[in-house]
Design a protein around this motif. Structure first.
Motif, PDB file in Angstrom:
ATOM      1  N   SER A 196      -3.946 -20.945 -57.702  1.00 21.24           N
ATOM      2  CA  SER A 196      -4.355 -21.863 -58.764  1.00 21.24           C
ATOM      3  C   SER A 196      -5.531 -22.660 -58.210  1.00 21.24           C
ATOM      4  O   SER A 196      -6.020 -22.365 -57.120  1.00 21.24           O
TER       5      SER A 196
ATOM      6  N   GLU B  25       0.706 -27.749 -61.843  1.00 23.67           N
ATOM      7  CA  GLU B  25      -0.169 -26.632 -61.480  1.00 23.67           C
ATOM      8  C   GLU B  25       0.631 -25.427 -60.987  1.00 23.67           C
ATOM      9  O   GLU B  25       0.409 -24.290 -61.431  1.00 23.67           O
TER      10      GLU B  25
ATOM     11  N   ARG C 233       1.474 -22.055 -63.146  1.00 22.13           N
ATOM     12  CA  ARG C 233       0.934 -20.770 -62.670  1.00 22.13           C
ATOM     13  C   ARG C 233       2.034 -19.714 -62.576  1.00 22.13           C
ATOM     14  O   ARG C 233       1.833 -18.551 -62.921  1.00 22.13           O
TER      15      ARG C 233
END
Length: 172
Positions: free
Chosen positions: A5, A104, A108
């Protein structure tokens, strides 16, 4: 299987990660809403790492969340026998909470589950008192599907569980 990410690498755990895993899972604040007790020993961490199966096989798989070479947390995926749905769990070291890393990393992993693995549904549950976890799931598009009142006996008390789900068709 390695995912990336903007700031993170989401990768398999390595045996040399055992001490770090044990350290953050031993933090009472981190373990508060989790199913394990503290301290979480290096032996337990080593066993968890050694017993992690193929990420696409049925069962739990723990991804290490790596920030510039340091493990800051983990995301667990429990793939069901039908290989079309999974349950999700996550844990982050206290020093790395509140900085968007969980959004995040979990985001992901969810994207991977829907776009690369073609899952139909991803579910998660959390202790109803864990407002930050509930907000994270909502932010990622999960819908709260239920509340189980005094459902789980953990750490000497009954707790309420929030149930969340996200379908592939609703994934952003």
């Amino acid at each position: 299987m390695i995912l990336t990410s903007a700031r993170l690498t989401i990768r398999p755990f390595r045996l040399q990660d055992a001490q770090t895993l044990a350290d953050y899972r031993s933090d009472p604040d981190v373990a508060r809403y989790q199913g394990w007790s503290t301290p979480f020993t290096v032996d337990e961490a080593t066993r968890l790492i050694a017993e992690t199966p193929d990420p696409a096989a049925p069962g739990w798989y723990q991804y290490a969340i790596d920030l510039d070479g340091t493990v800051i947390g983990d995301v667990g995926v429990n793939t069901h026998e039908n290989l079309m749905q999974a349950d999700l769990g996550y844990t982050f070291a206290t020093a790395h909470q509140g900085q968007g890393y969980a959004t995040e990393a979990v985001g992901r992993v969810v994207r991977h589950l829907f776009t690369d693995r073609g899952l139909h549904r991803v579910s998660a549950e959390c202790d109803a008192r864990n407002e930050r976890s509930a907000k994270l799931l909502t932010r990622l598009g999960f819908r709260q599907e239920g509340l189980r009142v005094q459902h789980t006996w953990i750490k000497g008390e009954w707790t309420d569980d929030l149930l969340f789900g996200l379908l592939a068709q609703d994934f952003r």
